[in-house]
Every structure is written in C-alpha cells, then in structure tokens.
Design a protein around this motif. Structure first.
Motif, PDB file in Angstrom:
ATOM      1  N   LYS A 135      -6.939   2.813   4.670  1.00 54.58           N
ATOM      2  CA  LYS A 135      -7.514   4.012   4.074  1.00 54.58           C
ATOM      3  C   LYS A 135      -8.919   4.247   4.592  1.00 54.58           C
ATOM      4  N   THR A 136      -9.416   5.470   4.379  1.00 50.45           N
ATOM      5  CA  THR A 136     -10.820   5.789   4.605  1.00 50.45           C
ATOM      6  C   THR A 136     -11.415   6.031   3.221  1.00 50.45           C
ATOM      7  N   GLU A 137     -12.551   6.687   3.174  1.00 47.10           N
ATOM      8  CA  GLU A 137     -13.169   6.966   1.870  1.00 47.10           C
ATOM      9  C   GLU A 137     -12.262   7.817   0.977  1.00 47.10           C
ATOM     10  N   GLN A 138     -11.621   8.814   1.593  1.00 44.93           N
ATOM     11  CA  GLN A 138     -10.892   9.782   0.784  1.00 44.93           C
ATOM     12  C   GLN A 138      -9.406   9.886   1.095  1.00 44.93           C
ATOM     13  N   GLU A 170      -9.664   7.370  -6.402  1.00 45.24           N
ATOM     14  CA  GLU A 170     -10.006   5.959  -6.222  1.00 45.24           C
ATOM     15  C   GLU A 170      -8.840   5.058  -6.651  1.00 45.24           C
ATOM     16  N   GLN A 171      -8.196   5.409  -7.751  1.00 46.87           N
ATOM     17  CA  GLN A 171      -7.083   4.610  -8.240  1.00 46.87           C
ATOM     18  C   GLN A 171      -5.873   4.725  -7.304  1.00 46.87           C
ATOM     19  N   ALA A 172      -5.642   5.909  -6.750  1.00 44.84           N
ATOM     20  CA  ALA A 172      -4.526   6.105  -5.834  1.00 44.84           C
ATOM     21  C   ALA A 172      -4.732   5.321  -4.551  1.00 44.84           C
ATOM     22  N   LEU A 173      -5.962   5.231  -4.093  1.00 48.22           N
ATOM     23  CA  LEU A 173      -6.258   4.560  -2.832  1.00 48.22           C
ATOM     24  C   LEU A 173      -6.450   3.049  -2.956  1.00 48.22           C
TER      25      LEU A 173
END
Length: 95
Positions: free
Chosen positions: A83-86, A74-77
């Motif tokens: 982005k998508t969810e993951q 979550e922090q990386a994205l």
C-alpha cells in the motif's frame, strides 16, 4: 417442415457455423427431430392459458442504495500486503 441439406447450409451460414460434411446427416436428423417435437407441442390446446414472461412469480426485492457506515481508509489499508498512504498497490498487469 423438414430440414434438408440445403436448408442446413443456409442455417449454418446465418449462424456462422462451419459444418463438416460428415456431420451434415446427423445435424439434419437432429433438426428434424426438434421440429417434429415442436409440431407436437403446437397440437396442445392452450386456450385460456395466459402466456408467461417468467417461469415463476418471484419478484426481485430491490433496496434503495443508501450510504451507511463506511470503513475508514486507515482501517481498510491496515492489512493490505502492499500500500501507499492512501491506496492499495497491485502488480502491473498491462504493459
């Protein structure tokens, strides 16, 4: 050893080089200069000199590959522009 035009053609063939006729004489002279220089190096007395495999005695300091604190997904994205969810989304570059 002296390089002549025939030897130059053999070297060029082995190296897969196209040598234009106007370049031949300059290349022959240049190769002969290098060989003369090498002959001068061969005249140096190197008895008692250990051969080198590396110029310096430096060693690479390698570390163990150890997993440490990982960045949560979550922090990386959170600052990703797309982005998508993951996953990070990037533009398609291959058709």
């Amino acid at each position: 050893m002296k390089v002549d035009h025939e030897t130059l053609h053999k070297i060029a063939h082995l190296a897969r080089l196209d040598v234009r006729p106007e370049e031949e004489q300059a290349l022959v002279e240049s190769l002969n200069e290098v060989l003369t220089w090498m002959e001068q190096l061969n005249e140096i007395d190197t008895t008692g000199v250990e051969p080198l495999t590396h110029i310096s005695g430096e060693l690479n300091m390698l570390r163990d590959d150890v997993v440490q604190n990982q960045l949560p997904r979550e922090q990386a994205l959170q600052n990703a522009p797309d982005k998508t969810e993951q996953y990070f989304q990037v533009p398609k570059v291959i058709e």
